[in-house]
Design an enzyme around this catalytic site. Structure first.
Site, PDB file in Angstrom:
ATOM      1  N   LYS A  19       0.836  -1.212   0.000  1.00  0.00           N
ATOM      2  CA  LYS A  19       0.000   0.000   0.000  1.00  0.00           C
ATOM      3  C   LYS A  19       0.869   1.259   0.000  1.00  0.00           C
ATOM      4  O   LYS A  19       0.648   2.175  -0.805  1.00  0.00           O
ATOM      5  CB  LYS A  19      -0.927  -0.039   1.223  1.00  0.00           C
ATOM      6  CG  LYS A  19      -1.888   1.136   1.333  1.00  0.00           C
ATOM      7  CD  LYS A  19      -3.109   0.779   2.135  1.00  0.00           C
ATOM      8  CE  LYS A  19      -2.913   0.812   3.627  1.00  0.00           C
ATOM      9  NZ  LYS A  19      -2.778   2.173   4.181  1.00  0.00           N
ATOM     10  N   GLY A  91      -4.900   8.048   5.431  1.00  0.00           N
ATOM     11  CA  GLY A  91      -3.981   8.981   6.082  1.00  0.00           C
ATOM     12  C   GLY A  91      -2.759   9.252   5.213  1.00  0.00           C
ATOM     13  O   GLY A  91      -2.258  10.383   5.161  1.00  0.00           O
ATOM     14  N   ASP A 312       1.698  -1.325  11.889  1.00  0.00           N
ATOM     15  CA  ASP A 312       0.367  -1.733  11.410  1.00  0.00           C
ATOM     16  C   ASP A 312       0.063  -3.195  11.745  1.00  0.00           C
ATOM     17  O   ASP A 312      -1.066  -3.652  11.566  1.00  0.00           O
ATOM     18  CB  ASP A 312       0.263  -1.527   9.896  1.00  0.00           C
ATOM     19  CG  ASP A 312       0.266  -0.039   9.533  1.00  0.00           C
ATOM     20  OD1 ASP A 312      -0.067   0.789  10.413  1.00  0.00           O
ATOM     21  OD2 ASP A 312       0.612   0.298   8.390  1.00  0.00           O
TER      22      ASP A 312
HETATM   23  C1  S3P Z   1       2.384   4.771   6.267  1.00  0.00           C
HETATM   24  C2  S3P Z   1       2.953   5.090   7.465  1.00  0.00           C
HETATM   25  C3  S3P Z   1       2.433   4.639   8.767  1.00  0.00           C
HETATM   26  C4  S3P Z   1       1.454   3.490   8.618  1.00  0.00           C
HETATM   27  C5  S3P Z   1       0.477   3.717   7.506  1.00  0.00           C
HETATM   28  C6  S3P Z   1       1.202   3.906   6.179  1.00  0.00           C
HETATM   29  C7  S3P Z   1       2.991   5.298   5.022  1.00  0.00           C
HETATM   30  O1  S3P Z   1       1.751   5.718   9.365  1.00  0.00           O
HETATM   31  O2  S3P Z   1       0.766   3.269   9.828  1.00  0.00           O
HETATM   32  O3  S3P Z   1      -0.396   2.614   7.405  1.00  0.00           O
HETATM   33  O4  S3P Z   1       2.654   4.809   3.928  1.00  0.00           O
HETATM   34  O5  S3P Z   1       3.818   6.207   5.127  1.00  0.00           O
HETATM   35  P1  S3P Z   1       2.530   6.813  10.269  1.00  0.00           P
HETATM   36  O6  S3P Z   1       3.494   7.486   9.402  1.00  0.00           O
HETATM   37  O7  S3P Z   1       1.472   7.746  10.738  1.00  0.00           O
HETATM   38  O8  S3P Z   1       3.150   6.016  11.370  1.00  0.00           O
END
Ligand code: S3P
Length: 431
Positions: A19, A91, A312
Site C-alpha cells: 500500500k 492517512g 500496522d
Molecule cells: C504509512 C505510514 C504509517 C502506517 C500507515 C502507512 C505510510 O503511518 O501506519 O499505514 O505509507 O507512510 P505513520 O506514518 O502515521 O506512522
C-alpha cells in the site's frame, strides 16, 4: 462476515502490492516528467483515492487492475482541482499530498471519511507552516478538511516528535519545492519508501541514521515501479499459518524492507517457523517468498525501535500473543491510538470478547496467552486491520464469529476473504 473454525490451511497465495509503495508510485509518477508504469499496484480503496486526487489535478492515469500508467507532467504540472480532493480513509494520501500541495501555485481542499477527518493533522501542519506554507484546518480542530494555498517554501531542518513516515514524507515532498536542502530527523527510523523511491526518480535524497535530507531537484525522471507484496497484508496469513493446526502456506513475493519487517523478527522471537526463499532486491526494496508452518508460540516483549517497523501489524501480533504460551507485553506503541481507529482499545476489547486475557495500557497492551478463543460479534469501526485480525481469530475459535462492516477490508486488501477461502483444505469450516 461469518466465520467458524478451519482445521487446516494449505497452499500458496501472492498477497497484493504494498500500500505505501503503491501510493508513492502514483504520487511521484504524477510529479515526474514522462511516463511511469506501475506493476502489481494495490487496487485497494486507499490507493484508488490517491489516483483520483491526481486525476483531479490534471494527471492522466490509466488503471487496469494492478497495472497503472501515470503520464507525469513534471514538478510544476499539476493544475487546480475543480472539486474537493476526496482522500477517503487514507492517512497516507492526506499527509503526503499536503506536502505536495504546499508548494503548488493554487489552492486545494482535502477531506476524507469520518474516521480520516478525526485523525491528527497538526503533526503535518506544524512543519509545513515552518516552511512558510499556508495550510489550515477548516474546522480549526487540527484535523481535515484541510485547505492549502500553495506557496514558495523555505527549506528547514525538522526534528519530528513522532516516528512517522507520513510526517517525514510530507516534509520531504514539500522539500521538493523549497529554496534549499530540507531534512527531517525522527526519534526512531520509520519506513523509508519515500527516500528509496525518490532516488529511483532521480532526486538527491540522503539518509543518515534517523535523518533524511532532500535537495530540491529541477525535475523528477519517470521510471517503472514493480510493487512488492505488502507485508502488512501478508501478516494476516502469517498469523493464520502459525496458529491454525497442520498448516503450511507459501506467501509469494512479500516485501521485506528492513524498516517494515519487524513482524518477522517478532514471530521468530516467539518461536515461529518461517522460511524465506527466492530473496530479491528491486530498487532497494527487498522481497522473498515466505513459507509459514504451524508453530508453538511463546510470549515476548515488543518495544522501542522495533515499533515503527511493525506498527500496522500490532493488532495481529496481539492475536498471535493470545495463542502463545505466557505473557506478551507491547509498549511504546501509543501511535496506535490515532490510526484508522484506536487500535489499542479496539484490539483489546475484541480479544477480551473472544475470551482472551488482555489488558490495555497507556502505550500498548499486555496479553496472557493460551486460553482457547470462542466466537464473538466483532465491531471493527470500519478499521480494515481490525476486521482482518479478527477474521483470523474467528477461524481459530470455537463457535461462530461475526465481523461487522467486514467490507472495510477493501481499503487495503479487497481479495482477503477470497484468498483465505482458497487456502482452506476441507469444507469443515465456513468463511
Ligand atoms: C504509512 C505510514 C504509517 C502506517 C500507515 C502507512 C505510510 O503511518 O501506519 O499505514 O505509507 O507512510 P505513520 O506514518 O502515521 O506512522
Amino acid at each position: 462476515m461469518k466465520l467458524t473454525r478451519i482445521n487446516r490451511l494449505q497452499g500458496e497465495i501472492a498477497v497484493p502490492g504494498d500500500k505505501s509503495i503503491s501510493h508513492r508510485a502514483v504520487m511521484f509518477g504524477s510529479l515526474a516528467k514522462g511516463t511511469t508504469h506501475i506493476s502489481n499496484f494495490l487496487a485497494g480503496a486507499d490507493c484508488l483515492a490517491t489516483i483520483d486526487c491526481f486525476r483531479k489535478m490534471g494527471i492522466q492515469i490509466e488503471q487496469d487492475g494492478t497495472d497503472v500508467t501515470v503520464y507525469g507532467k513534471g514538478l510544476h504540472g499539476l493544475t487546480k482541482p475543480e472539486e474537493v480532493l476526496d482522500v477517503g480513509n487514507s492517512g497516507t494520501t492526506t499527509r503526503l499530498i499536503s506536502g505536495i500541495l504546499a508548494g503548488q501555485n493554487f489552492e486545494a481542499t482535502l477531506s476524507g471519511d469520518d474516521s480520516l477527518n478525526q485523525r491528527p493533522m497538526k503533526r503535518i501542519i506544524t512543519p509545513l507552516r515552518m516552511m512558510g506554507a499556508d495550510i489550515k484546518s477548516v474546522k480549526d480542530n487540527g484535523c481535515a478538511p484541510l485547505k492549502i494555498q500553495g506557496k514558495k517554501l523555505k527549506a528547514i531542518h525538522y526534528e519530528s516528535p513522532v516516528a512517522s513516515a507520513q510526517v517525514k514524507s510530507c516534509v520531504l515532498l514539500a522539500g521538493l519545492y523549497a529554496d534549499g536542502k530540507t531534512s527531517v530527523t525522527e526519534p526512531v527510523l520509520s519506513r523509508n519508501h519515500t527516500e528509496l523511491m525518490l532516488r529511483s526518480f532521480g532526486a538527491e535524497v540522503t539518509s543518515e541514521g534517523t535523518t533524511a535530507q532532500i535537495t530540491p531537484p529541477k525535475e523528477l525522471r519517470a521510471t517503472d515501479i514493480t510493487v512488492p507484496g505488502d507485508i502488512s497484508s501478508a501478516a494476516y496469513f502469517i498469523a493464520a499459518g502459525l496458529v491454525t493446526p497442520d498448516s503450511c502456506i507459501r506467501l509469494k513475493n512479500v516485501g521485506l524492507n528492513p524498516t517494515r519487517d519487524g513482524l518477522i523478527r517478532v514471530c521468530r522471537q516467539m518461536g515461529a517457523d518461517i522460511q524465506m526463499e527466492q530473496i530479491r532486491d528491486d530498487g532497494g526494496e527487498m522481497a522473498a517468498d515466505l513459507i509459514v508452518r504451524t508453530s508453538e508460540l511463546k510470549g515476548t516483549v515488543v518495544e522501542g525501535d522495533l515499533i515503527p517497523t511493525l506498527i500496522d501489524e500490532i493488532p495481529v501480533i496481539a492475536l498471535l500473543a493470545a495463542f502463545a504460551k505466557g505473557e506478551t507485553i507491547i509498549r511504546d506503541a501509543q501511535e496506535l491510538k490515532v490510526k484508522e481507529s484506536d487500535r489499542i482499545a479496539l484490539t483489546v476489547d475484541n480479544l477480551v470478547k473472544m475470551g482472551v486475557n488482555a489488558q490495555a495500557t497507556d502505550d500498548g497492551m499486555i496479553i496472557r496467552g493460551g486460553a482457547p478463543l470462542h466466537g464473538a460479534h466483532i465491531f471493527c469501526e470500519y478499521d480494515h486491520r481490525i476486521a482482518m485480525t479478527f477474521s483470523i481469530a474467528g477461524i481459530n475459535a470455537e463457535g461462530e464469529t461475526i465481523i461487522e462492516d467486514a467490507e472495510c477490508v477493501d481499503v487495503s486488501y479487497p481479495t482477503f476473504y477470497e484468498q483465505l477461502k482458497s487456502l482452506q483444505v476441507s469444507e469443515e469450516g465456513r468463511i
